[in-house]
Design a protein around this motif. Sequence first.
Motif, mmCIF file in Angstrom:
data_model
loop_
_atom_site.group_PDB
_atom_site.id
_atom_site.type_symbol
_atom_site.label_atom_id
_atom_site.label_comp_id
_atom_site.label_asym_id
_atom_site.label_seq_id
_atom_site.Cartn_x
_atom_site.Cartn_y
_atom_site.Cartn_z
ATOM 1 N N LEU A 228 -126.814 -101.628 -20.320
ATOM 2 C CA LEU A 228 -126.725 -100.174 -20.143
ATOM 3 C C LEU A 228 -127.321 -99.761 -18.804
ATOM 4 O O LEU A 228 -126.816 -98.857 -18.132
ATOM 5 C CB LEU A 228 -127.448 -99.452 -21.281
ATOM 6 N N ALA A 229 -128.395 -100.441 -18.407
ATOM 7 C CA ALA A 229 -129.076 -100.092 -17.156
ATOM 8 C C ALA A 229 -128.220 -100.379 -15.929
ATOM 9 O O ALA A 229 -128.425 -99.752 -14.880
ATOM 10 C CB ALA A 229 -130.393 -100.865 -17.056
ATOM 11 N N GLY A 234 -119.823 -93.244 -17.461
ATOM 12 C CA GLY A 234 -118.563 -93.368 -18.177
ATOM 13 C C GLY A 234 -118.196 -94.801 -18.520
ATOM 14 O O GLY A 234 -117.077 -95.068 -18.962
ATOM 15 N N GLY A 235 -119.134 -95.749 -18.354
ATOM 16 C CA GLY A 235 -118.851 -97.152 -18.592
ATOM 17 C C GLY A 235 -118.617 -97.479 -20.060
ATOM 18 O O GLY A 235 -119.042 -96.747 -20.959
ATOM 19 N N LEU A 254 -130.313 -93.366 -21.939
ATOM 20 C CA LEU A 254 -129.389 -93.962 -20.969
ATOM 21 C C LEU A 254 -127.952 -93.708 -21.387
ATOM 22 O O LEU A 254 -127.090 -93.369 -20.578
ATOM 23 C CB LEU A 254 -129.627 -95.482 -20.886
ATOM 24 N N LEU A 255 -127.694 -93.891 -22.684
ATOM 25 C CA LEU A 255 -126.350 -93.674 -23.223
ATOM 26 C C LEU A 255 -125.901 -92.245 -22.957
ATOM 27 O O LEU A 255 -124.766 -91.986 -22.525
ATOM 28 C CB LEU A 255 -126.388 -93.948 -24.725
ATOM 29 N N TRP A 261 -120.071 -95.657 -23.490
ATOM 30 C CA TRP A 261 -119.307 -95.862 -24.729
ATOM 31 C C TRP A 261 -119.537 -97.290 -25.200
ATOM 32 O O TRP A 261 -119.304 -98.239 -24.455
ATOM 33 C CB TRP A 261 -117.832 -95.605 -24.430
ATOM 34 N N LEU A 262 -120.030 -97.450 -26.442
ATOM 35 C CA LEU A 262 -120.274 -98.771 -27.004
ATOM 36 C C LEU A 262 -119.268 -99.063 -28.106
ATOM 37 O O LEU A 262 -119.016 -98.210 -28.971
ATOM 38 C CB LEU A 262 -121.694 -98.865 -27.588
ATOM 39 N N SER A 263 -118.716 -100.271 -28.064
ATOM 40 C CA SER A 263 -117.750 -100.660 -29.083
ATOM 41 C C SER A 263 -117.855 -102.151 -29.329
ATOM 42 O O SER A 263 -118.435 -102.897 -28.528
ATOM 43 C CB SER A 263 -116.333 -100.306 -28.643
#
Length: 333
Positions: A228-229, A234-235, A254-255, A261-263
């Motif tokens: 994440l860092a 928009g990543g 951070l999110l 976006w996490l998937s």
Amino acid sequence: MTRTMRAVVAPVAGGPEVLEIVQRPVPSPGPGEILIRVAGAGVNRPDVMQRTGALPQPTDAPDIFGLEVAGEIVETGPDVDGSLIGTQVMALLKGGGYAEYAIAKAAHALPIPDRLSLFEAAALPEGLFTIWHNLFDRGRLTPGERVLIQGGASGIGTLALQLALANDAEVIVTAGGTEKCARLEAMGVHAIDYRSADLPAEVMRLTRGRGVDVVLDILGGKTVNNHLACMAPGGRHIGLSFMTGVIAPIDLSLLMRKGLWLSSSTLRPKSDAEKAAIGEEVKSRLLPLLGPHKVRPVLSEVMPLSAVISAHRLLESSRNIGKIVLDCSENSP
């Protein structure tokens, strides 16, 4: 065609030594299915997880190991075109690939790209389906974007980095050790030695402070915050497996600040229809990129079926660069 075949099973969960080669009846294809005389079968991390008991075997899957094969169609189900007999294909399976014969859904079989060997083809289906669905569909990687691929020296990693480059993306990979990093950089990517580097700092340096647009993650656990860092606003973070743990402490600030976006997704539980739809996208979008002087699988080792225990030990050691394939042909020892 013989009535019996060699196949690999594990009577109990455990280390590589629990794998056994047994004699089984050659299966018969049902509706929508084909029977493949297997030349090669890819060895994958989910096979290891099934063997150890970390990944339960689906109730509708055979107890024989192996999720991808290449070989020749020798029989078709009652509603499948019989003219396919004699055709060479590669296929994604629910299981059953570590054997001399295997059943596949006809809709999950792919033509073999021009001038690729059957062993090269055996290294492709699981990776092609996984990479299309995760990197290009869910991850929406587009030309000009930057992607970080964890485990760049793995079978999935070496294929994903080539497909990302073919899509005009800038690619950063991680690998363990200078030898692996040098091999990967020779393929046209930036390679970071995860054993010694500060990953976020190095990624931000390589991207001139912007970060990456997509992360393809095989580690999970506490490494997710590092990803994440080093992500751009928009990543998209896509989890493929969780080698360092299934629980990830997440810095939600951070999110939120970056709009990330996490998937996560895996193939095996998906319905036959979902896999068939992914297969159609693979045929039209990825197969044209494969072949001589284009994208092609990196083979670490081709080992006889009798060496399946050694194949699993090699994969677990992470010494391989590229894919391990089992020679399952009838004349293989």
